[in-house]
Design an enzyme around this catalytic site. Structure first.
Site, PDB file in Angstrom:
ATOM      1  CG  HIS A  85      -0.106  -4.359  -5.250  1.00 63.98           C
ATOM      2  ND1 HIS A  85      -0.108  -3.088  -5.729  1.00 63.98           N
ATOM      3  CD2 HIS A  85      -1.101  -5.448  -5.990  1.00 63.98           C
ATOM      4  CE1 HIS A  85      -1.356  -3.801  -6.326  1.00 63.98           C
ATOM      5  NE2 HIS A  85      -1.356  -4.683  -5.999  1.00 63.98           N
TER       6      HIS A  85
ATOM      7  CG  ASP B 137       8.942  -1.800  -5.912  1.00 64.00           C
ATOM      8  OD1 ASP B 137       7.639  -1.932  -6.269  1.00 64.00           O
ATOM      9  OD2 ASP B 137       9.503   0.010  -6.366  1.00 64.00           O
TER      10      ASP B 137
END
Length: 423
Positions: free
Chosen positions: A40, A12
């Protein structure tokens, strides 16, 4: 020449944006590990795209994309994700995406087993995404998995899937899963998949003279099966070594290894997290940073930047440059702490190693340096010299502390052009 983008923390970090930027000049973009557990977001021409199994090089109309041999491939997610991005305007994406015949198939069966295995761990849950990634890689390692190329051989495919189903029923008893339904779905998928399946080595040899090949890492180094916070990791090799292995890269062809570092630290799920802030600072980072997982929607745990972890990550992945992301999330902090050393349970101080034993990591005391905040808006800033002096000091402190690896890119917001590129 090859550029590799890797996550340096627990995922992340914002790898998608730098991959998107670099893919504009790439002729080939490859995924080397993981599956639809990765996630993502890319904002491209004011449109938001969520990527999971697909390489984010698909946003560039001239970039060919490969899902490589080290991945696990969930076919329904592949088609669902492809349809979603094409519906948002990425026309022709289906003609630019290929998958290695040596990638392993992640079945809905694996997702069912994933949930049962997590339930069996009770309070010691790993905190998986529940996507079946671990059981799929387990089948691969046990030499009973089904590879993508075998989908095209109906008899072999059905025999191997039924064998998997039988073996899991022997272990768990009755399952909330119908193997015949999955087999029926693959009768429809078979012809749809055929144009996408390639012999990876042959495919890569056809593109060996590509002036710009981009390898997109999934997850991150601290989730690596060997080097991460085991057992609170994913089930693949997420670092530089995994990329080289999965894509049979010539190490001499690698021109850059880009480590993506969030300006603070987050992780999803269970496991050690030395710099986690279970206080107002952590809450503020979570809220301002909108820290929810793209794949699961789970709230991310938040803490200060941990440079011990980053040094450890660099020692394994050998970064040639860094992309620091989400700098703007720190805009409203009076002071910013940075972890620079660990005090281990035996009193030893370390600055660059990460203990293998999670029980030891849980007892680490982090030594922090406190830096002044900048208390001004950096969102959308595009030139380094336009950043507040204290923001530049923060970046330069990170560079010095990670052995002089240059921070070449700095993320200053969610949009694709919210990025500073330094010479």
């Amino acid at each position: 020449m090859v550029s590799i983008v890797l996550g340096s923390q627990w995922g992340d970090e914002g790898k998608g944006k730098i991959t998107d930027m670099l893919s504009q000049d790439a002729t080939l973009c490859c995924r080397a590990a993981g599956g639809h557990n990765a996630g993502h977001t890319i904002v491209h021409e004011d449109v938001t795209y969520d990527f999971h199994i697909l390489p984010s090089g698909l946003v560039s109309p001239k970039c060919i994309n490969l899902i490589g041999a080290g991945t696990v491939f969930h076919v329904p997610s592949f088609f669902k994700e492809l349809a979603a991005i094409e519906a948002k305007g990425l026309k022709g994406a289906a003609q630019r995406i290929f998958v290695s015949d040596r990638a392993h198939v992640c079945f809905d069966l694996h997702s069912v087993v994933d949930g049962l295995e997590e339930k069996g761990l009770g309070g010691r849950k790993v905190g998986t995404t529940g996507k079946g990634i671990g059981p799929c890689y387990s089948d691969k390692a046990a030499r009973r998995g089904v590879r993508v190329g075998e989908i095209l051989d109906e008899e072999t495919f059905e025999r191997k899937l039924r064998t998997l189903d039988t073996s899991y029923r022997t272990r768990f008893g009755d399952l909330a899963y119908d193997v015949e339904e999955e087999i029926a779905r693959f009768k429809e998928y078979r012809n749809l998949l055929k144009p996408h399946i390639v012999d990876q080595l042959e495919f890569l040899q056809e593109h060996k003279n590509s002036p710009n090949t981009l390898v997109e890492g999934a997850n991150a180094l601290m989730l690596d099966l060997d080097h991460g916070t085991y057992p609170f990791v994913t089930s693949s090799s997420t670092g530089l070594g995994g990329a080289v292995q999965a894509l049979a890269l010539n190490p001499a062809s690698i021109k850059s290894v880009i480590g993506v570092v969030k300006a603070y630290t987050t992780r999803v799920g269970s496991g050690p997290f030395p710099s986690e802030q279970l206080n107002g600072d952590g809450e503020k980072l979570q809220q301002v940073g909108r820290e929810f997982g793209v794949t699961t929607g789970r709230r991310r745990r938040c803490g200060w930047l941990d440079l011990v972890l980053c040094r450890y990550s660099h020692a394994i992945n050998h970064y040639t440059a860094l992309n620091l992301t989400k700098l703007d999330i720190l805009d409203d902090f009076d002071e910013i702490k940075v972890g620079v050393a660990y005090i281990l349970p035996d009193g030893k101080r370390t600055t660059g190693t990460f203990p293998a034993d999670p029980n030891v990591v849980d007892k680490i005391q982090v030594e922090y340096v406190t830096l002044p905040g900048w208390k001004s808006n950096t969102m959308g800033v595009k030139r380094y010299e336009d950043l507040p002096p204290n923001a530049r000091a923060y970046i330069e402190f990170i560079e010095r502390e990670i052995g002089g690896v240059p921070v070449k890119w700095i993320g200053t917001g969610p949009a694709r052009d919210h990025m500073i590129a330094r010479d």
